[in-house]
Motif scaffolding. Structure first.
Motif, PDB file in Angstrom:
ATOM      1  N   ARG B   8       0.843  -1.203   0.000  1.00  0.00           N
ATOM      2  CA  ARG B   8       0.000   0.000   0.000  1.00  0.00           C
ATOM      3  C   ARG B   8       0.877   1.251   0.000  1.00  0.00           C
ATOM      4  NH1 ARG B   8      -4.915  -1.891   4.075  1.00  0.00           N
ATOM      5  NH2 ARG B   8      -5.461  -3.705   2.826  1.00  0.00           N
ATOM      6  N   ILE B  13       3.087   3.034  -5.551  1.00  0.00           N
ATOM      7  CA  ILE B  13       1.866   3.024  -6.363  1.00  0.00           C
ATOM      8  C   ILE B  13       1.911   4.171  -7.374  1.00  0.00           C
ATOM      9  CG2 ILE B  13      -0.656   3.345  -6.280  1.00  0.00           C
ATOM     10  CD1 ILE B  13      -0.548   1.932  -3.502  1.00  0.00           C
ATOM     11  N   ARG B  43     -11.882   1.294  -3.284  1.00  0.00           N
ATOM     12  CA  ARG B  43     -11.493   1.673  -1.925  1.00  0.00           C
ATOM     13  C   ARG B  43     -10.237   2.550  -1.952  1.00  0.00           C
ATOM     14  NH1 ARG B  43      -9.430  -2.454   2.782  1.00  0.00           N
ATOM     15  NH2 ARG B  43      -8.713  -0.852   4.192  1.00  0.00           N
ATOM     16  N   PHE B  44      -9.290   2.180  -2.811  1.00  0.00           N
ATOM     17  CA  PHE B  44      -8.046   2.949  -2.870  1.00  0.00           C
ATOM     18  C   PHE B  44      -8.040   3.947  -4.037  1.00  0.00           C
ATOM     19  CE2 PHE B  44      -6.976  -1.030  -0.670  1.00  0.00           C
ATOM     20  CZ  PHE B  44      -6.500  -0.501   0.519  1.00  0.00           C
ATOM     21  N   ALA B  45      -9.202   4.104  -4.662  1.00  0.00           N
ATOM     22  CA  ALA B  45      -9.370   5.076  -5.763  1.00  0.00           C
ATOM     23  C   ALA B  45      -8.326   4.879  -6.861  1.00  0.00           C
ATOM     24  CB  ALA B  45      -9.340   6.499  -5.202  1.00  0.00           C
ATOM     25  N   PRO B 221      -3.429  -2.716  -3.394  1.00  0.00           N
ATOM     26  CA  PRO B 221      -3.398  -1.703  -4.461  1.00  0.00           C
ATOM     27  C   PRO B 221      -2.162  -1.798  -5.367  1.00  0.00           C
ATOM     28  CG  PRO B 221      -3.437  -0.668  -2.276  1.00  0.00           C
ATOM     29  CD  PRO B 221      -3.705  -2.117  -2.087  1.00  0.00           C
TER      30      PRO B 221
END
Lengths: 341, 359
Positions: B8, B13, B43-45, B221
């Motif tokens: 995460r 990312i 959730r993590f857009a 993610p």
């Protein structure tokens, strides 16, 4: 121990006769002992030093009745003490009513009563009146407890429960890790073959809250995020005025155990129940002071500022995610159910 | 938290996002088959971190959502039998059938219990020998091995009051059916937990026969962003193949023991998917050796005619042809409080995900 030949609750314990009298004398009066209770009048006569009082009631039906970090009795004291405290009141007196299922072990009842006694002493409240009913086996699940509580409230603290004082720029604080109670109770259920080190946060918060109120003048709002968790309280709060709420995911205090369980089950700690947490909205100028008082007390060591009141997106709670995105946090709909794959 | 926080990491990312933006030239559509992926993306857009060239479609990988209405109707009818216990995974109880749901039947007095593992269902049967327990078996390759192991255990221990109403499904046939049905796709983000059981080989056909890129992905993610990058690389190079991103869990062959359990207990059958209809060899039913655990052999019920909810476009959403905001009921008549279609019920349903993470 009780001077009776029974190891379990039988219907006669609730019939108003000798056995009920023994139960009340040997367990309830004996452990909750105080002058007012000993009078055994139909109504407790109380002296209060304020013309304005706060009054609340709550029923407790938790399953299982014993869980890591507490039991239904401790919860019944903390829950009512906290409901009064977050309203800005000083809790003083409680009533306790038991609905007992026929067959419930007396030693478990006594264990629960002792736990209530301990918690009431800790919170400096007195149990002054009560009631006992026994129902047939199967008509209730082991035991249900109702507590009602009454306390005094100072004039300047009366608006706290309403949220009317909230202003843009105010900070939102919480006194520690969220979700512990929900995970502890779930993991204690028989059918749940997980063991965790998570224990319930179940605790009376009146001493912590009174210390804050005695030292700070900018406490705008308080609420205990029990069922439905922090997300539900935030959503109730955001509907109270023309403002939005922004929460920072990174600053949310969550223990490793709760995070792990939530990851496995597909739950969100924001929606998990707490029983020893208070969410406080405080003026930005007093935020550090409130935080340092909270951190200075046992019930607040892990306290954190988790967000603020904003003028953007009125009526909505928005979470800044750890990956930099933003998403809306809604109220919980239905139960959180574990995902299956 | 170890094995989570690493995946995460905001900077990593962002780096992957930049790389995708740099190399993505063609306009492409990729489908995340699994509801878990849909959840993580919203959730993590992650969708906001992709260039306009990439369109993400949500697929039919939520087991609750694809369970047919007639399956729910059948479970509802079984629940009405006196002495019956329905032991079910939680999500299923709220799924509306034609006339009722398991949740409604529970409030009407049926004994419906939420379990976390199928083995709990067997324990309930063992503890209540005078009662009958039916487990509505839903889920893909991820849940069928546990059901198979439990049926074998029940047989070995002579537990005769435990039954499995199987609606277990398998993944590759529906993915092929979508493509044959005209859904225009360049590739799949394939579910990592399915391949933990099956290995990566189950998708070889999709690459060789259908010319589709497949990347088997983890659920964090960074896993998903890396999988999208791998897909973009394949598609830009016009070199479709099956790749494993989720190498820390998945290999080519998968879990042989789990596969043997499933092969021993189940046989493939044609199966009904909500919104998609019958798909050849896409389901699992109990084979002859374990037919005694099929409740249909023991109990006679009359399942009323299936009535599909009017105006619900779950079918097109499950095929990736439409997104939830295309539905006139979305967030109006159909909400998680009052779901019309299954996609709004399950926490991993596409509609529920869009609702929860709407901006």
């Amino acid at each position: 121990m009780m001077n009776v030949n029974h190891e379990r609750i039988i219907l006669s314990h609730g019939n108003g006769g000798l056995m009920m009298h023994e139960l009340i004398e040997n367990i309830f009066i004996r452990h909750f002992d105080n002058k007012i209770l000993r009078e055994q009048t139909d109504a407790a006569i109380l002296k209060m030093d304020s013309s304005t009082v706060a009054f609340t009631t709550d029923s407790f039906v938790v399953d299982p009745v014993f869980f890591p970090g507490g039991d239904i009795g401790k919860l019944a004291i903390c829950g009512t003490v906290n409901d009064l405290s977050v309203s800005g009141a000083i809790p003083l007196y409680l009533s306790v009513s038991f609905i007992l299922e026929e067959g419930f072990p007396l030693k478990d009842l006594e264990k629960i009563v002792l736990s209530m006694k301990r918690e009431a002493q800790k919170a400096k409240v007195r149990i002054v009146t009560g009631d006992t009913k026994v129902v047939d086996r199967g008509k209730c699940d082991k035991l249900f407890i109702n507590t009602a509580g009454i306390g005094t409230i100072r004039k300047e603290n009366r608006p706290i429960g309403s949220g009317k004082r909230i202003r843009t720029g105010d900070k939102i604080l919480i006194n520690g890790n969220i979700g512990d109670h929900g995970i502890a109770v779930m993991s204690a259920r028989e059918s749940f073959n997980f063991s965790t080190t998570v224990v319930s946060d179940c605790a009376s918060l009146n001493l912590l809250i009174q210390k804050i109120l005695n030292n700070c003048s900018q406490v705008r709002f308080m609420r205990d995020p029990t069922r439905g968790g922090v997300a539900t309280v935030l959503n109730e709060l955001v509907r109270k005025g023309n403002f939005g709420i922004e929460i920072d995911e990174e600053s949310l205090p969550v223990s490793e155990g709760v995070r792990g369980m939530c990851e496995i089950l597909g739950f969100d700690p924001l929606y998990m129940a707490n029983e020893g947490k208070v969410m406080i909205v405080a003026g930005a100028r007093e935020c550090d002071k409130v935080l340092s008082i909270m951190k200075g007390m046992k019930e607040g060591r892990q306290s954190a500022v988790i967000g603020e009141i904003v003028s953007d997106h009125p009526g909505k709670v928005v979470l800044k995610t750890i990956t930099g995105g933003k998403r809306i946090i809604d109220s919980l709909t239905g139960e959180q159910l574990p995902r299956i794959c | 938290m170890k094995y989570v926080d690493e995946y995460r990491d905001r900077e990593l990312i962002e780096t992957v996002s930049q790389e995708i933006k740099k190399i993505s030239k063609k306009n492409i559509s990729v489908m995340e088959v699994c509801g878990g992926h849909t959840m993580a993306i919203h959730r993590f857009a992650l969708n906001t971190m992709l260039p306009d060239t990439i369109r993400l479609l949500s697929g039919p990988g939520c087991p609750v959502c694809v369970s047919s209405q007639s399956f729910i109707d059948t479970a509802v009818e079984y629940s009405k039998i006196s002495g019956m216990i329905i032991a079910t995974y939680g999500d299923l109880i709220r799924v509306p059938g034609s006339h009722s749901s398991l949740e409604k039947e529970k409030s009407n007095g049926s004994d419906i219990r939420i379990i976390y593992s199928v083995l709990e269902g067997l324990e309930i049967a063992r503890a209540n020998p005078e009662r009958t327990v039916i487990f509505p078996g839903i889920g893909f390759e991820t849940t069928s091995p546990a059901t198979a192991a439990t049926v074998i255990k029940a047989k070995r221990e002579n537990i005769s009051n435990f039954f499995v109403l199987s609606a277990h499904k398998i993944m590759p046939p529906v993915m092929k059916a979508l493509v044959e049905d005209g859904v225009r796709l360049n590739g799949f983000i394939a579910p990592g937990h399915v391949s933990a059981i099956t290995g990566s080989v189950i998708y070889n056909d999709l690459a060789s026969r259908y010319g589709l890129s497949v990347v088997i992905s983890g659920f964090e993610p960074l896993d998903i962003m890396q999988s999208i990058l791998m897909l973009v690389r394949q598609i830009e190079a016009a070199h479709p193949q099956v790749e494993i991103q989720y190498k820390r869990v998945v290999n080519k062959e998968g879990n042989k023991i789990a596969q043997e359990l499933v092969n021993h207990v189940f046989r493939t059958c044609n199966d009904d998917w909500r919104g998609l209809g019958m798909i050849t060899s896409s389901g699992l039913s109990l084979c002859d050796e374990f037919a005694e655990f099929n409740p249909k052999r023991h109990f006679r019920i009359n399942v009323p005619e299936t009535i599909e909810p009017k105006g619900c476009i779950c079918g097109n959403i499950l095929r990736g042809m439409k997104t939830p905001p295309d539905c006139k009921n979305f967030a109006k008549e159909c909400t998680p409080m009052n779901p019309m279609g299954a996609c709004m019920v399950s926490s991993e349903g596409t509609c529920a995900t869009y609702y929860k993470y709407r901006n």
